[in-house]
Design a protein around this motif. Structure first.
Motif, PDB file in Angstrom:
ATOM      1  N   PRO A 230       0.797  -1.228   0.000  1.00 55.90           N
ATOM      2  CA  PRO A 230       0.000   0.000   0.000  1.00 55.90           C
ATOM      3  C   PRO A 230       0.831   1.281   0.000  1.00 55.90           C
ATOM      4  N   GLU A 231       2.067   1.197   0.482  1.00 53.15           N
ATOM      5  CA  GLU A 231       2.911   2.389   0.520  1.00 53.15           C
ATOM      6  C   GLU A 231       3.310   2.862  -0.877  1.00 53.15           C
ATOM      7  N   ARG A 232       3.107   2.020  -1.868  1.00 50.55           N
ATOM      8  CA  ARG A 232       3.527   2.377  -3.219  1.00 50.55           C
ATOM      9  C   ARG A 232       2.569   3.374  -3.882  1.00 50.55           C
ATOM     10  N   TYR A 233       1.300   3.394  -3.435  1.00 49.02           N
ATOM     11  CA  TYR A 233       0.280   4.155  -4.151  1.00 49.02           C
ATOM     12  C   TYR A 233      -0.379   5.189  -3.242  1.00 49.02           C
ATOM     13  N   PRO A 234      -0.950   6.240  -3.847  1.00 44.90           N
ATOM     14  CA  PRO A 234      -1.777   7.149  -3.050  1.00 44.90           C
ATOM     15  C   PRO A 234      -3.059   6.441  -2.626  1.00 44.90           C
ATOM     16  N   ALA A 235      -3.565   6.782  -1.465  1.00 51.95           N
ATOM     17  CA  ALA A 235      -4.790   6.152  -0.963  1.00 51.95           C
ATOM     18  C   ALA A 235      -5.844   7.213  -0.663  1.00 51.95           C
ATOM     19  N   ASN A 236      -5.797   8.307  -1.397  1.00 50.02           N
ATOM     20  CA  ASN A 236      -6.723   9.418  -1.128  1.00 50.02           C
ATOM     21  C   ASN A 236      -7.551   9.792  -2.359  1.00 50.02           C
ATOM     22  N   ILE A 237      -7.895   8.776  -3.174  1.00 44.06           N
ATOM     23  CA  ILE A 237      -8.740   8.956  -4.354  1.00 44.06           C
ATOM     24  C   ILE A 237      -9.894   7.961  -4.263  1.00 44.06           C
ATOM     25  N   VAL A 238     -11.112   8.419  -4.536  1.00 45.19           N
ATOM     26  CA  VAL A 238     -12.254   7.500  -4.546  1.00 45.19           C
ATOM     27  C   VAL A 238     -12.417   6.867  -5.927  1.00 45.19           C
ATOM     28  N   ARG A 239     -12.497   7.698  -6.976  1.00 47.49           N
ATOM     29  CA  ARG A 239     -12.679   7.177  -8.332  1.00 47.49           C
ATOM     30  C   ARG A 239     -11.702   7.874  -9.275  1.00 47.49           C
ATOM     31  N   HIS A 252      -0.065   7.404 -25.515  1.00 45.20           N
ATOM     32  CA  HIS A 252      -0.051   6.295 -26.475  1.00 45.20           C
ATOM     33  C   HIS A 252      -0.419   4.976 -25.819  1.00 45.20           C
ATOM     34  N   ASP A 253      -0.114   4.806 -24.512  1.00 43.78           N
ATOM     35  CA  ASP A 253      -0.670   3.698 -23.737  1.00 43.78           C
ATOM     36  C   ASP A 253      -1.948   4.239 -23.116  1.00 43.78           C
ATOM     37  N   LYS A 254      -3.083   3.874 -23.669  1.00 46.90           N
ATOM     38  CA  LYS A 254      -4.341   4.533 -23.343  1.00 46.90           C
ATOM     39  C   LYS A 254      -5.039   3.985 -22.111  1.00 46.90           C
ATOM     40  N   THR A 255      -4.455   3.012 -21.454  1.00 45.29           N
ATOM     41  CA  THR A 255      -5.111   2.430 -20.289  1.00 45.29           C
ATOM     42  C   THR A 255      -4.230   2.569 -19.047  1.00 45.29           C
ATOM     43  N   VAL A 256      -4.865   2.852 -17.930  1.00 45.83           N
ATOM     44  CA  VAL A 256      -4.154   2.869 -16.647  1.00 45.83           C
ATOM     45  C   VAL A 256      -4.736   1.852 -15.670  1.00 45.83           C
ATOM     46  N   ALA A 257      -5.949   1.367 -15.973  1.00 50.97           N
ATOM     47  CA  ALA A 257      -6.590   0.426 -15.048  1.00 50.97           C
ATOM     48  C   ALA A 257      -5.746  -0.827 -14.854  1.00 50.97           C
ATOM     49  N   ASP A 258      -5.098  -1.290 -15.929  1.00 47.37           N
ATOM     50  CA  ASP A 258      -4.246  -2.475 -15.808  1.00 47.37           C
ATOM     51  C   ASP A 258      -2.957  -2.152 -15.051  1.00 47.37           C
ATOM     52  N   ASP A 259      -2.408  -0.969 -15.275  1.00 42.46           N
ATOM     53  CA  ASP A 259      -1.150  -0.595 -14.640  1.00 42.46           C
ATOM     54  C   ASP A 259      -1.291  -0.375 -13.137  1.00 42.46           C
ATOM     55  N   PHE A 260      -2.445   0.117 -12.713  1.00 47.93           N
ATOM     56  CA  PHE A 260      -2.634   0.475 -11.308  1.00 47.93           C
ATOM     57  C   PHE A 260      -3.674  -0.421 -10.629  1.00 47.93           C
ATOM     58  N   SER A 261      -3.877  -1.618 -11.174  1.00 44.99           N
ATOM     59  CA  SER A 261      -4.848  -2.549 -10.600  1.00 44.99           C
ATOM     60  C   SER A 261      -4.551  -2.937  -9.152  1.00 44.99           C
ATOM     61  N   PRO A 262      -3.268  -2.944  -8.700  1.00 41.01           N
ATOM     62  CA  PRO A 262      -3.045  -3.232  -7.280  1.00 41.01           C
ATOM     63  C   PRO A 262      -3.758  -2.271  -6.336  1.00 41.01           C
ATOM     64  N   MET A 263      -4.034  -1.052  -6.777  1.00 44.72           N
ATOM     65  CA  MET A 263      -4.775  -0.113  -5.939  1.00 44.72           C
ATOM     66  C   MET A 263      -6.170  -0.646  -5.646  1.00 44.72           C
ATOM     67  N   LEU A 264      -6.769  -1.336  -6.628  1.00 38.15           N
ATOM     68  CA  LEU A 264      -8.079  -1.944  -6.429  1.00 38.15           C
ATOM     69  C   LEU A 264      -7.973  -3.188  -5.546  1.00 38.15           C
ATOM     70  N   LYS A 265      -6.980  -4.006  -5.819  1.00 39.62           N
ATOM     71  CA  LYS A 265      -6.813  -5.234  -5.039  1.00 39.62           C
ATOM     72  C   LYS A 265      -6.544  -4.938  -3.572  1.00 39.62           C
ATOM     73  N   GLN A 266      -5.823  -3.854  -3.321  1.00 36.07           N
ATOM     74  CA  GLN A 266      -5.504  -3.467  -1.949  1.00 36.07           C
ATOM     75  C   GLN A 266      -6.560  -2.546  -1.346  1.00 36.07           C
ATOM     76  N   GLN A 267      -7.649  -2.340  -2.082  1.00 37.38           N
ATOM     77  CA  GLN A 267      -8.774  -1.507  -1.644  1.00 37.38           C
ATOM     78  C   GLN A 267      -8.324  -0.101  -1.247  1.00 37.38           C
ATOM     79  N   LEU A 268      -7.453   0.455  -2.087  1.00 42.45           N
ATOM     80  CA  LEU A 268      -7.005   1.833  -1.879  1.00 42.45           C
ATOM     81  C   LEU A 268      -7.859   2.813  -2.668  1.00 42.45           C
ATOM     82  N   ILE A 269      -8.668   2.298  -3.599  1.00 43.48           N
ATOM     83  CA  ILE A 269      -9.484   3.129  -4.483  1.00 43.48           C
ATOM     84  C   ILE A 269     -10.728   2.338  -4.842  1.00 43.48           C
TER      85      ILE A 269
END
Length: 311
Positions: A230-239, A252-269
């Protein structure tokens, strides 16, 4: 609708920019025109929202001028107004189509194609960061770390965000291009460093427009990138909504959901969603898919802003 005061904070991108007041007015007018077109019942709610800007265009100007580039501020502002007028004449959301985009003057996908092809090759031979620094000198300068400009840009954004969070506002952050990189760093800093804000207060909605955050080199430079868990990501965003226009080489890489999916798995967002659009912006006579006006007036972005107004 939330009883908390609603605050919209805009963070701009790279390149030469008009003064803060002029740029803020253009952004406001682009969004308002889109709301009038698509959600007229929300015009009064938008007009009542507090609007702020984290501005560092003066630092861009100094950096680019020192590199020998020139800037005609009056012409740039007039061209922005002209682009907004043309986009405002597109009177229905359903007209923002691929067919209409394909008819724009000077439309080309060469920059994005080059970015797509070159990115993995350059990363493999260690040249990706050098190329990014060349193409986006403001980002390279920002990455210098502890330089004065880095501290100033980050402080300006973090100060705006931190003040709104401490007030308990219902916050929407709109960040364009490299502004998304600075916002990410600022949110991480506010969450994990001894600012006192922490992760209890949260940004309700973050909309990134033409963001390079999906780029591997950029991700490796973000604050917290060396941390684990959890220390890797910000935890102060809802959506988090990421909007990328066709042929915008900055995203040019149009997606971020795949790159930052650990934020969802760790329930940070709560949610990370990607949206692809066709921008109809024309700047200086040719298609400019990275144009902020083109993003801000687009029906998809307007829908996201209107959804926040209704919360």
């Amino acid at each position: 609708m939330s009883a908390r005061p609603k605050t919209l904070i805009y963070v701009h991108s790279r390149g030469f920019k008009p003064g803060a007041a002029d740029l803020g007015a253009i952004c406001r007018d682009a969004i308002r025109a889109g709301i009038v077109r698509d959600r007229p019942e929300q015009v009064a709610a938008f007009d009542a929202v507090g609007r702020e800007m984290a501005y560092y265009g003066d630092l861009n100007l100094a950096l680019l001028s020192a590199a020998g580039l020139s800037y005609d501020a009056a012409l740039d502002l007039r061209d922005r107004h002209y682009a907004l007028k043309e986009l405002g004449a597109v009177d229905k959301a359903k007209k923002f189509t691929l067919a209409r985009y394909d008819q724009l003057p000077g439309k080309t996908s060469l920059k994005e194609f080059a970015a797509d092809v070159a990115a993995p090759v350059l990363k493999g031979v260690g040249l990706s960061e050098l190329v990014i620094r060349k193409l986006v000198p403001e980002l390279g300068h920002y990455w210098q770390g502890e330089g004065e400009d880095h501290r100033t840009v980050l402080a300006r954004v973090a100060t705006r965000l931190g003040a709104a969070l401490r007030r308990g506002d219902d916050i929407l952050v709109l960040s364009h291009g490299i502004g998304a990189v600075v916002v990410y760093d600022a949110l991480w800093q506010l969450c994990h460093e001894s600012d006192g804000t922490g992760s209890a207060a949260k940004i309700e909605s973050w909309i990134t427009l033409g963001s390079p955050l999906g780029n591997e080199t950029v991700k490796g430079k973000l604050k917290g990138a060396a941390e684990k868990g959890p220390e890797r990501y910000p935890a102060n965003i809802v959506r988090w909504h990421n909007v990328a226009a066709e042929d915008d080489y900055m995203s040019h890489d149009k997606t971020v959901a795949d790159d930052f999916s650990p934020m969802l798995k760790q329930q940070l967002i709560s949610a990370i969603q990607d949206h692809k659009i066709y921008s109809l912006a024309v700047r200086f006579g040719k298609s400019n898919p990275h144009s902020s006006v083109g993003y801000l007036i687009h029906p998809r972005v307007i829908r996201l802003i209107a959804d926040w107004l209704e919360i």
